[in-house]
Design an enzyme around this catalytic site. Structure first.
Site, PDB file in Angstrom:
ATOM      1  N   LYS A 183       8.703   2.129   5.220  1.00 33.81           N
ATOM      2  CA  LYS A 183       9.585   3.239   4.832  1.00 33.81           C
ATOM      3  C   LYS A 183       8.767   4.441   4.342  1.00 33.81           C
ATOM      4  CE  LYS A 183      11.786   0.735   1.713  1.00 33.81           C
ATOM      5  NZ  LYS A 183      11.214  -0.614   1.715  1.00 33.81           N
ATOM      6  N   ARG A 192      19.322  -0.294  -3.632  1.00 33.90           N
ATOM      7  CA  ARG A 192      18.846  -1.662  -3.396  1.00 33.90           C
ATOM      8  C   ARG A 192      19.901  -2.696  -3.768  1.00 33.90           C
ATOM      9  NH1 ARG A 192      13.060  -0.297  -3.722  1.00 33.90           N
ATOM     10  NH2 ARG A 192      11.798  -2.146  -3.362  1.00 33.90           N
ATOM     11  N   ARG A 210      -2.320  -3.949   2.246  1.00 38.47           N
ATOM     12  CA  ARG A 210      -2.123  -2.734   1.452  1.00 38.47           C
ATOM     13  C   ARG A 210      -2.726  -2.881   0.052  1.00 38.47           C
ATOM     14  NH1 ARG A 210       3.951  -0.417   0.687  1.00 38.47           N
ATOM     15  NH2 ARG A 210       4.063  -1.907  -1.011  1.00 38.47           N
ATOM     16  N   ARG A 251      -1.853  -1.440  -6.276  1.00 38.74           N
ATOM     17  CA  ARG A 251      -0.585  -1.939  -6.824  1.00 38.74           C
ATOM     18  C   ARG A 251      -0.687  -3.423  -7.146  1.00 38.74           C
ATOM     19  NH1 ARG A 251       4.472   0.233  -3.302  1.00 38.74           N
ATOM     20  NH2 ARG A 251       5.371  -1.591  -4.333  1.00 38.74           N
TER      21      ARG A 251
HETATM   22  P1  ADP Z   1       8.381  -1.931  -2.012  1.00 35.75           P
HETATM   23  O1  ADP Z   1       7.045  -1.635  -1.404  1.00 35.75           O
HETATM   24  O2  ADP Z   1       8.491  -3.307  -2.576  1.00 35.75           O
HETATM   25  O3  ADP Z   1       9.534  -1.514  -1.163  1.00 35.75           O
HETATM   26  P2  ADP Z   1       8.884   0.160  -3.974  1.00 35.75           P
HETATM   27  O4  ADP Z   1       7.676   0.986  -4.131  1.00 35.75           O
HETATM   28  O5  ADP Z   1      10.070   0.733  -3.274  1.00 35.75           O
HETATM   29  O6  ADP Z   1       8.408  -1.177  -3.338  1.00 35.75           O
HETATM   30  O7  ADP Z   1       9.389  -0.377  -5.401  1.00 35.75           O
HETATM   31  C1  ADP Z   1       8.526  -1.047  -6.282  1.00 35.75           C
HETATM   32  C2  ADP Z   1       9.314  -1.638  -7.457  1.00 35.75           C
HETATM   33  O8  ADP Z   1      10.046  -0.604  -8.139  1.00 35.75           O
HETATM   34  C3  ADP Z   1      10.370  -2.670  -7.106  1.00 35.75           C
HETATM   35  O9  ADP Z   1       9.832  -3.964  -6.935  1.00 35.75           O
HETATM   36  C4  ADP Z   1      11.306  -2.566  -8.324  1.00 35.75           C
HETATM   37  O10 ADP Z   1      10.748  -3.212  -9.449  1.00 35.75           O
HETATM   38  C5  ADP Z   1      11.308  -1.088  -8.625  1.00 35.75           C
HETATM   39  N1  ADP Z   1      12.396  -0.375  -7.893  1.00 35.75           N
HETATM   40  C6  ADP Z   1      12.225   0.550  -6.911  1.00 35.75           C
HETATM   41  N2  ADP Z   1      13.408   0.985  -6.443  1.00 35.75           N
HETATM   42  C7  ADP Z   1      14.369   0.322  -7.154  1.00 35.75           C
HETATM   43  C8  ADP Z   1      15.791   0.312  -7.139  1.00 35.75           C
HETATM   44  N3  ADP Z   1      16.498   1.093  -6.295  1.00 35.75           N
HETATM   45  N4  ADP Z   1      16.442  -0.516  -7.993  1.00 35.75           N
HETATM   46  C9  ADP Z   1      15.769  -1.280  -8.842  1.00 35.75           C
HETATM   47  N5  ADP Z   1      14.430  -1.350  -8.902  1.00 35.75           N
HETATM   48  C10 ADP Z   1      13.717  -0.550  -8.079  1.00 35.75           C
END
Ligand code: ADP
Length: 189
Positions: free
Chosen positions: A14, A89, A128, A134
């Site tokens: 994404k 989410r 990654r 991360r």
């Molecule tokens: P990924 O690479 O897992 O898609 P993101 O960078 O989008 O990760 O998100 C990393 C973390 O941030 C998630 O694991 C969660 O803890 C938090 N997070 C991100 N977006 C949301 C959301 N919409 N609702 C709740 N937690 C979120």
């Protein structure tokens, strides 16, 4: 103006595809993961509140995420449109987003679902981790947790948006440019 959601599991691409769309079309990127990481880095109260969830691969509570998105939307100038990446989410978040956008008179047009098999997600996230810094990418147990959380909490959104007639499924495997072309087709741009 074009507003759309990028839906897809962690590691589905994404962020990579959003960067290309922003460069070509000037959308504003609202990536909740990026925003939380930036808040954490700056040491803000919001960042501290989110830290434990991010580190353990759990979702930040809905009310916190929804409030944050609402503020970002209010603070954004007129633009080509918004890419929602990593949000919503959960079903509660999806309903909140519909309400927010309806109030602003700029409804969501599309939801692009990037589909990638779990085995490839694991490989990509592990790869990654070497450069992302991360901690949630570096730990295989946290990767599994995030994939499970996606299946349990976020999967229902596929039906939610399917029922609204907004869902576009895109195969997220192949060359980045091939996937990008599929996404542009699905967005009619
Ligand atoms: P990924 O690479 O897992 O898609 P993101 O960078 O989008 O990760 O998100 C990393 C973390 O941030 C998630 O694991 C969660 O803890 C938090 N997070 C991100 N977006 C949301 C959301 N919409 N609702 C709740 N937690 C979120």
């Amino acid at each position: 103006m074009l507003n759309f959601v990028f839906l897809g599991p962690p590691g589905s691409g994404k962020g990579t595809q959003s960067a290309k769309l922003i460069e070509d079309f000037g959308f504003i990127h609202l990536s909740t993961g990026d925003i939380f990481r930036a808040e954490l880095k700056s040491g803000s109260a919001l960042g501290l509140e989110a830290k434990g969830y991010l580190d353990s691969g759990l979702l930040v509570p809905d009310d916190v995420v929804i409030r944050m998105i609402e503020q970002k939307l209010d603070a954004s100038p007129a633009n080509a449109g918004f890419i929602f990446d990593g949000f919503p989410r959960t079903q509660v978040q999806a309903e909140a987003l519909d309400n927010l956008l309806e109030l602003k008179g700029m409804p969501l047009q599309f939801v692009v679902l990037l589909e990638v098999p779990d085995s490839i997600l694991r490989e990509r996230l592990t790869e990654r981790a070497k450069t992302s810094g991360r901690s949630d990418d570096a730990n295989p147990e946290i990767i599994e947790k995030r994939i499970r959380v996606y299946q349990n909490e976020t999967f229902p959104l596929i039906d939610f948006y399917g029922n609204q007639g907004k869902l576009n499924r895109v195969a997220g495997v192949g060359h980045i440019d091939e996937i990008y072309a599929r996404i542009r087709l699905s967005l009619h741009i």
